[in-house]
Motif scaffolding. Structure first.
Motif, PDB file in Angstrom:
ATOM      1  N   LEU A  50       0.830  -1.205   0.000  1.00 29.25           N
ATOM      2  CA  LEU A  50       0.000   0.000   0.000  1.00 29.25           C
ATOM      3  C   LEU A  50       0.866   1.257   0.000  1.00 29.25           C
ATOM      4  O   LEU A  50       0.492   2.268  -0.608  1.00 29.25           O
ATOM      5  CB  LEU A  50      -0.933  -0.006   1.215  1.00 29.25           C
ATOM      6  N   CYS A  51       2.019   1.201   0.670  1.00 34.81           N
ATOM      7  CA  CYS A  51       2.953   2.328   0.634  1.00 34.81           C
ATOM      8  C   CYS A  51       3.405   2.600  -0.791  1.00 34.81           C
ATOM      9  O   CYS A  51       3.559   3.766  -1.199  1.00 34.81           O
ATOM     10  CB  CYS A  51       4.165   2.044   1.516  1.00 34.81           C
ATOM     11  N   GLU A  52       3.604   1.540  -1.548  1.00 32.40           N
ATOM     12  CA  GLU A  52       4.027   1.712  -2.946  1.00 32.40           C
ATOM     13  C   GLU A  52       2.922   2.361  -3.769  1.00 32.40           C
ATOM     14  O   GLU A  52       3.191   3.191  -4.643  1.00 32.40           O
ATOM     15  CB  GLU A  52       4.400   0.345  -3.542  1.00 32.40           C
ATOM     16  N   VAL A  53       1.664   1.996  -3.472  1.00 36.53           N
ATOM     17  CA  VAL A  53       0.535   2.560  -4.218  1.00 36.53           C
ATOM     18  C   VAL A  53       0.442   4.068  -4.018  1.00 36.53           C
ATOM     19  O   VAL A  53       0.205   4.821  -4.964  1.00 36.53           O
ATOM     20  CB  VAL A  53      -0.791   1.888  -3.800  1.00 36.53           C
ATOM     21  N   VAL A  54       0.625   4.539  -2.785  1.00 35.57           N
ATOM     22  CA  VAL A  54       0.460   5.965  -2.484  1.00 35.57           C
ATOM     23  C   VAL A  54       1.787   6.722  -2.489  1.00 35.57           C
ATOM     24  O   VAL A  54       1.837   7.894  -2.121  1.00 35.57           O
ATOM     25  CB  VAL A  54      -0.229   6.157  -1.113  1.00 35.57           C
ATOM     26  N   SER A  55       2.851   6.065  -2.936  1.00 36.15           N
ATOM     27  CA  SER A  55       4.162   6.701  -2.955  1.00 36.15           C
ATOM     28  C   SER A  55       4.166   7.933  -3.861  1.00 36.15           C
ATOM     29  O   SER A  55       3.545   7.951  -4.929  1.00 36.15           O
ATOM     30  CB  SER A  55       5.220   5.700  -3.450  1.00 36.15           C
ATOM     31  N   GLU A  56       4.882   8.969  -3.424  1.00 36.69           N
ATOM     32  CA  GLU A  56       4.993  10.199  -4.202  1.00 36.69           C
ATOM     33  C   GLU A  56       6.114  10.138  -5.235  1.00 36.69           C
ATOM     34  O   GLU A  56       6.325  11.109  -5.968  1.00 36.69           O
ATOM     35  CB  GLU A  56       5.220  11.382  -3.263  1.00 36.69           C
TER      36      GLU A  56
END
Length: 292
Positions: free
Chosen positions: A185-191
């Motif tokens: 999920l961190c990868e999905v919302v990564s900037e």
């Protein structure tokens, strides 16, 4: 297509009310002055109306909480008009008048982020922190499955804030399966690369979808800055060309150069603005009712 009405029969009403109360009212651990600063008067009034004792986040069903957050986001997102997006109205002093729905959605996003962090940090016992942290990872996963990227980003921002991220003892006790979900999920919302992963997933997602509003607002701000810069450049070139024309007794070369320069600037804008998503038929449009 989300099955958000599966609890309508029987005791579903109590769960829906509990989920809403848990989000709007259960803000233990957040500084009162911070809540006042982040929340509009209408939101504060609503929080007071929902003042119910004994609501525990651990008693609220994960799926139900994700569904209620999605319905809340959908209601606001569908109310945003094109006029609110013009000239970055949400950054002005009169933003409450120029972009009221955008401002309210930003406040709701910030509230959810603060609430996520506070629900974890208010516990002194590590085991309780582990349980609450695990729950929010699960809720974030449910939001991803519901294609609600806005609340997903809000919760992940709460989990990634420094006070929570530095809880090494708590994070070390998270199961490997939940840790893998969290990393994905961190990868999905990564900037990274201007939200490249998120933009790709948003483009492929089947509607109804609630996008992360922050990316749109950033893009609007960037476009507005370029257009404003191009306008000022064009005006400057026109003034210079007019001055040159007066000195050279009617020479028209400067004006042509200004027009060419303007065209070049607009070409640069077109090259920097991300390609819009394919237009959808009217039959693909949706409203907040699609989540119910």
């Amino acid at each position: 297509g989300f099955g958000l009405g599966h609890r309508r029969a029987g005791g579903g009403h109590g769960h829906r009310r509990a989920a809403t109360v848990a989000f709007k009212n259960n803000v233990g651990g957040i500084n009162a002055s911070l809540i006042k600063a982040m929340s509009s008067e209408r939101v504060q009034t609503l929080m007071l109306q929902l003042d119910v004792e004994g609501v525990d986040i651990m008693d609220v069903d994960d799926q139900e909480l994700a569904q209620q957050l999605t319905l809340m986001d959908a209601q606001l997102f569908c109310q945003i008009s094109a006029a609110e997006c013009i000239s970055c109205g949400w950054t002005r002093k009169d933003k409450a008048e120029t972009s009221p729905t955008i401002v309210e959605m930003i406040e709701q996003f910030n509230h959810l982020t603060l609430w996520t962090a506070s629900e974890i940090l208010k516990w002194d016992a590590v085991q309780m922190r582990v349980m609450v942290l695990t729950k929010f990872i699960t809720v974030a996963e449910k939001l991803y499955q519901l294609r609600n990227f806005n609340s997903l980003k809000a919760i992940m921002s709460g989990l990634l804030c420094t006070p929570v991220f530095r809880l090494k003892s708590t994070w070390s006790r998270i199961s490997s399966r939940k840790r893998k979900t969290y990393d994905e999920l961190c990868e999905v919302v990564s900037e990274d690369s201007n939200y490249q992963v998120y933009r790709e997933q948003l483009e492929k997602a089947k509607p109804p979808v609630i996008p992360y509003l922050g990316v749109f607002l950033t893009d609007f701000t960037f476009i507005d800055m370029i257009i404003e810069g191009s306008r000022k450049k064009k005006e400057k070139e026109q003034r210079l060309s007019e001055t040159g024309a007066d000195r050279e007794d009617g020479g028209g070369g400067g004006g042509g150069a200004a027009a060419a320069g303007s065209g070049s600037a607009m070409d640069s804008i077109a090259a920097m603005i991300p390609a819009p998503a394919p237009a959808r038929d009217k039959t693909d449009s949706f409203s907040a009712e699609d989540w119910e």
